[in-house]
Structures are given as C-alpha cells and as structure tokens.
Write a protein that holds these residues in place. Sequence first.
Motif, PDB file in Angstrom:
ATOM      1  N   ARG A  31      72.483  16.373  44.819  1.00  0.00           N
ATOM      2  CA  ARG A  31      71.630  17.473  45.266  1.00  0.00           C
ATOM      3  C   ARG A  31      70.473  17.672  44.290  1.00  0.00           C
ATOM      4  O   ARG A  31      70.509  17.267  43.134  1.00  0.00           O
ATOM      5  CB  ARG A  31      72.447  18.769  45.393  1.00  0.00           C
ATOM      6  N   ARG A 156      67.404  15.688  40.203  1.00  0.00           N
ATOM      7  CA  ARG A 156      68.508  15.341  41.096  1.00  0.00           C
ATOM      8  C   ARG A 156      69.783  15.243  40.274  1.00  0.00           C
ATOM      9  O   ARG A 156      69.838  14.534  39.271  1.00  0.00           O
ATOM     10  CB  ARG A 156      68.216  14.028  41.814  1.00  0.00           C
ATOM     11  N   ARG A 177      68.248  23.269  49.908  1.00  0.00           N
ATOM     12  CA  ARG A 177      68.989  22.959  51.129  1.00  0.00           C
ATOM     13  C   ARG A 177      68.586  21.590  51.654  1.00  0.00           C
ATOM     14  O   ARG A 177      67.420  21.231  51.659  1.00  0.00           O
ATOM     15  CB  ARG A 177      68.715  24.030  52.193  1.00  0.00           C
ATOM     16  N   ARG A 178      69.564  20.834  52.092  1.00  0.00           N
ATOM     17  CA  ARG A 178      69.269  19.526  52.670  1.00  0.00           C
ATOM     18  C   ARG A 178      68.468  19.688  53.955  1.00  0.00           C
ATOM     19  O   ARG A 178      68.792  20.533  54.783  1.00  0.00           O
ATOM     20  CB  ARG A 178      70.555  18.769  52.989  1.00  0.00           C
ATOM     21  N   ARG A 180      67.535  19.343  57.645  1.00  0.00           N
ATOM     22  CA  ARG A 180      68.386  19.138  58.821  1.00  0.00           C
ATOM     23  C   ARG A 180      67.626  18.268  59.823  1.00  0.00           C
ATOM     24  O   ARG A 180      66.521  18.610  60.236  1.00  0.00           O
ATOM     25  CB  ARG A 180      68.758  20.489  59.431  1.00  0.00           C
ATOM     26  N   ARG A 214      71.226  10.089  55.253  1.00  0.00           N
ATOM     27  CA  ARG A 214      72.145  10.734  54.310  1.00  0.00           C
ATOM     28  C   ARG A 214      71.856  10.283  52.889  1.00  0.00           C
ATOM     29  O   ARG A 214      71.852  11.089  51.955  1.00  0.00           O
ATOM     30  CB  ARG A 214      73.588  10.409  54.697  1.00  0.00           C
ATOM     31  N   GLY A 217      68.995  12.101  51.279  1.00  0.00           N
ATOM     32  CA  GLY A 217      69.135  13.516  50.968  1.00  0.00           C
ATOM     33  C   GLY A 217      69.118  14.446  52.151  1.00  0.00           C
ATOM     34  O   GLY A 217      69.085  15.666  51.982  1.00  0.00           O
ATOM     35  N   ALA A 218      69.134  13.904  53.376  1.00  0.00           N
ATOM     36  CA  ALA A 218      69.078  14.736  54.577  1.00  0.00           C
ATOM     37  C   ALA A 218      70.479  14.955  55.147  1.00  0.00           C
ATOM     38  O   ALA A 218      71.436  14.266  54.799  1.00  0.00           O
ATOM     39  CB  ALA A 218      68.186  14.081  55.630  1.00  0.00           C
ATOM     40  N   GLU A 219      70.576  15.915  56.035  1.00  0.00           N
ATOM     41  CA  GLU A 219      71.805  16.196  56.777  1.00  0.00           C
ATOM     42  C   GLU A 219      71.534  15.918  58.254  1.00  0.00           C
ATOM     43  O   GLU A 219      70.689  16.585  58.864  1.00  0.00           O
ATOM     44  CB  GLU A 219      72.238  17.644  56.582  1.00  0.00           C
ATOM     45  N   GLU A 316      60.839   9.321  54.849  1.00  0.00           N
ATOM     46  CA  GLU A 316      61.332   9.608  53.503  1.00  0.00           C
ATOM     47  C   GLU A 316      60.327  10.379  52.647  1.00  0.00           C
ATOM     48  O   GLU A 316      60.726  11.269  51.887  1.00  0.00           O
ATOM     49  CB  GLU A 316      61.813   8.331  52.819  1.00  0.00           C
ATOM     50  N   LEU A 319      60.897  13.892  53.630  1.00  0.00           N
ATOM     51  CA  LEU A 319      62.134  14.416  53.047  1.00  0.00           C
ATOM     52  C   LEU A 319      61.928  14.754  51.569  1.00  0.00           C
ATOM     53  O   LEU A 319      62.449  15.767  51.083  1.00  0.00           O
ATOM     54  CB  LEU A 319      63.265  13.409  53.212  1.00  0.00           C
ATOM     55  N   LEU A 323      62.555  18.385  49.916  1.00  0.00           N
ATOM     56  CA  LEU A 323      63.503  18.546  48.816  1.00  0.00           C
ATOM     57  C   LEU A 323      62.832  19.028  47.531  1.00  0.00           C
ATOM     58  O   LEU A 323      63.512  19.275  46.535  1.00  0.00           O
ATOM     59  CB  LEU A 323      64.211  17.215  48.540  1.00  0.00           C
TER      60      LEU A 323
END
Length: 419
Positions: A31, A156, A177-178, A180, A214, A217-219, A316, A319, A323
């Motif tokens: 995370r 990280r 938060r990841r 979504r 994943r 770093g994503a959900e 990416e 993302l 992040l």
Amino acid sequence: MVDYEQALAILLRGVARGDSETVASAEADGRVLAADIVSPAALPRFDNAAMDGFALALRGRALAAGHELPVRGAIAAGVPAGEGGDGAWEIMTGAALPAGLDTVVPVERVDAIAGEDAGAPPIGIRLRESPAPGANVRRRGEDVGEGEPVLKASERLDSARLMLLAALGVTRVPVVRRPRVALIATGRELVDGGIADGAGIHDSNTPFLRLRLRAAGAEVVMEERVADDPVAFAAALDRIRERGVDLVISTGAVSKGRFDFVPGSLRARGAELLFHGVGIRPGKPLLAARLPEGPLHVGLPGNPASCAVGLRFFVEPVLRAMLGLPAERPLRLPLAGPAWRRPGLRTHLHARVTCDARGQLTVHPLPRQESFRLRPFLVSQAWLVLPPADGDDGSLAPGEIVTVYPPGHLDALGWTQTA
C-alpha cells in the motif's frame, strides 16, 4: 489521432490522489502511505548490550588486561535492569544496560572465575585485554530518534518499511485507497474456458488485466462480458455505475469497423470522448472518455499486445496519479541489436535485458511481435519504447540508447546474467 504525450496529458487531466483510509500495518504490504510517519519512540528504546558478555562501569577509566572484577548479578533480555554499580554484570544480547554501566566486554574476552559450587554462575571475571570504553553498547535512539520523520507520504510499504513500523509499535497506518476498477470484455466470439467451438475464442485479456491491475495497486471490483451489443454494453455500464468505481476499462470494439460499437455507445450515453486513436504501435485505436457519472473510461483494443500496451502506458500512469505516486522514470539502456520503428508512431516492444561480466546492461527486442501473439509475454522482462522515426529511415543501430520500462509500474526491472 493524437500523439502519446498529448493523449497521456489529456487522460491525466483532473486525476487526483484518492482518499485515505487507515488499515492494520500487518495488512498494508504494497500500500501507498497517505501521510508522513513520525517515530513515536526511540530505537533502540533503551541502552542495551550488543552481544553476550559482561557490563561494566568504566566511566572513562582504563582497565588493564588481567584486571579482576566481581560479578554482581545477571541481566536477561526483557527484564528491567535497575541500577548498576561497581563490578561486572553478566548480560545477554539485547538486555537493558543497568543505569551507570557504559561498556560491554564480550564473553570470549574474559576468563570466568568460578565459585565453590560446581555449575554455579561465575563469581568474578578476569579481563584478557583492556576494554574500549563504550564498546558493544547500543545507545537509546542511535537508530531512530523519538519524533524523527521516518517515512514519507507516497512511499510504498514493503517488508523493510513494515519491519520498521513493527519495531516502533505502529499497528495502524494511513494509506491511499486503492483505485476501484471495473472490466468489460466485449465480443460475441468470447467464450469461457474449455474447448472453443466454431469461431469462438477464449477471453485471455480479462485474466491478464485482472492480475496486472492488482499488481499495479488497483482493486478490481467488477467484471462484465458482453457481446457486440450496445444495449448490453449500456446495461453493463449501469451495473458498474452502482459500484462507485474510479475507472472503467473495456477491451475490444474500439476500431473503425462496423462492429466497433464502443465509441458510439459512449457518445450516446453522454460521455465526453477525450480522444480516439493514438500514434502508438501496437494499440493505435485506443480511446479514452469521461463518463457522465464521473469515472474515466479507457477502451483498449482487443489484441493481447495492444491491450497490454494500453494498460501499461495509459492505465498505469492513471493509477499512479490516483495513488499519489510521482510520474514514473524509465531507464535508458543501449540496444544489443538493431531495432526498427515507424514514422509517426511511438513503438512498444517486448524485450529482454542482459547483464554482461562487466556489469553492462543491454536491451534486446524480441522477435515476432505481432499484436495477436502471446508467446512473447512468456519471456519478456521489459518494455522497450522507441520514439517515432523522424523520416523514412526508422532503423536504430546496436549501441544506441533507448527507453526501457519494467513490466509494470510497481515492478522491478529483471535481467539475465550472461557469461
């Protein structure tokens, strides 16, 4: 059609770091920190012995070899030390140093003086050499001072950082938060695993995207598969809207053919089309839109290599921004062999990286990289990125310096050692 830099700038416009949440440190591997961490304690927490031996109070004195000292007691790790005094105190590694003592002599540098009872602790020691004042003592705060900044927002969390947090007694940490993400695979030809009958093909993009997202770093909160049907596509977007996602990724149906319905469906829904078509190879038909509900939508081409390039070099970076990570910095390495690029198109190639006996890294573009092929994924260690050719001659000679990225933005670059 826009070039890569223009497309990425458009895509990142308005993308902000996500909200923060607090999680258990034990569950925070990978995370991204949402805030700086300040040490709540000193490390070490108290003066302690660096090795098994005997603690002394030299107070700047020099004791010669052969000097004898009585043993006043023993201190084990985890036991409050209390006050020290003259003489020697048997001590184990990590045990708190009694107040007033300032030096530890290793057990192998003394001779024990036994008492009358066999097997009993020694009653004294004889120094084999003159001890150095302050030796073999870990001082309080020598590693980390109380109140000292130790980790910064956007770092990280990995095993080293989590080890530090555990040593400081930090059990919960603020993290970003990841993002979504929802996936939509389009195409009537897509079938589930097993034997594909007739003209059907197995959906390989969805499992690839799921795992790579994943790792990035994503959900992944939702997966949909629809035929070449605008109504079914709209219904999938309705279901996704209810999940409150940050990003929607679709695969297929973004080119210029009669069955490539995604651009028109997004317009009909009221989405703002940000761009459609980028000067890259593979993946030129890629599109991006802003859905009326707010999330970004990235439409990736259906061919595996085009899909992978779109993920790596468009999704990416988004993302990373969500992040709170800084822009990625690629490596610059020499080519091991010739490479070729087209005018007007930024080229992305699977590649391997080797390290020779002198420690020199070189990058090797892999052969046979048509966008439908999967075998290059099996041996690829990196992405080789070539700028558009200036003219008709798109050749690059061995030794020219080129741009190299690891497989994913959070991955380390791997290489193969050569003789």
